[in-house]
Design a protein around this motif. Structure first.
Motif, short mmCIF file in Angstrom:
data_model
loop_
_atom_site.label_atom_id
_atom_site.label_comp_id
_atom_site.label_asym_id
_atom_site.label_seq_id
_atom_site.Cartn_x
_atom_site.Cartn_y
_atom_site.Cartn_z
N PHE A 143 0.83 -1.21 0.00
CA PHE A 143 0.00 0.00 0.00
C PHE A 143 0.87 1.26 0.00
CE2 PHE A 143 -2.71 -3.11 2.39
CZ PHE A 143 -3.59 -3.37 1.34
N GLY A 144 1.96 1.22 -0.75
CA GLY A 144 2.81 2.39 -0.89
C GLY A 144 3.77 2.63 0.26
N ARG A 145 3.80 1.75 1.25
CA ARG A 145 4.71 1.91 2.39
C ARG A 145 5.74 0.79 2.41
NH1 ARG A 145 1.89 3.00 7.91
NH2 ARG A 145 3.97 3.80 8.28
#
Length: 179
Positions: free
Chosen positions: A162-164
């Motif tokens: 999730f983009g992390r």
């Protein structure tokens, strides 16, 4: 009295040299003078394509240890063996090594084989390489190698969820390098 000698051979032909010396000694009736011929090797565990593979590695490439009762016949037997360049020693004379030195080399071989799964692990990726997780909940995820722990056979990989960036600690065999 038999003493240990180091024979210099073509690299990659150590096993064939050992076999040829033993065969020729038997054929010529000199086997009582040739007690032992050893190629010092160690077992190495590598991780290839996500699988642990054990392989033998010579730790003195190009050298063969032989316990010989040296005389002219034994000298010529060894010297005339194909792929042998000579004995280790000054001015071409065979120079025996001490029993302690031979025992250290041969014990090192056995100790390395006993400790191989933990002590000698080779992986085909390095810190900063992109790898793919091959097993577990995150199989098929890709990430960057952040740390390698050879003592525990673990790798720390940073994957993106999730983009992390999320760090994962996995076994060496649970990831493979993306080529």
């Amino acid at each position: 009295m038999a003493r240990w000698y180091i024979i210099h051979a073509y690299s990659g032909f150590e096993g064939k040299v050992r076999d040829q010396i033993l065969a020729d000694a038997t054929r010529l009736g000199l086997d009582r003078l040739v007690e032992s011929v050893e190629v010092p090797t160690e077992t190495v565990t590598e991780v290839r394509r996500g699988k642990k593979i054990q392989s033998e590695r010579k730790f003195f490439p190009g050298y063969v240890l032989a316990k010989l009762e040296m005389n002219d016949d034994v000298y010529h037997l060894v010297k005339n063996t194909p792929k042998v360049t000579g004995f280790l020693g000054s001015s071409g004379k065979p120079q025996p090594i001490s029993e302690a030195e031979a025992a250290r080399i041969l014990n090192t071989k056995e100790e390395a084989a006993a400790a191989a799964p933990k002590a000698r692990v080779h992986v085909d990726y390095d810190i900063g390489d992109t790898v793919k997780v091959t097993s577990g909940n995150f199989a098929t995820f890709s990430g960057i190698v952040e740390e390698l722990d050879f003592d525990k056979s673990r790798v720390k990989v940073s994957i993106s969820i999730f983009g992390r960036a999320t760090p994962l600690e996995l076994g060496f065999e649970d990831v493979e390098r993306i080529k």
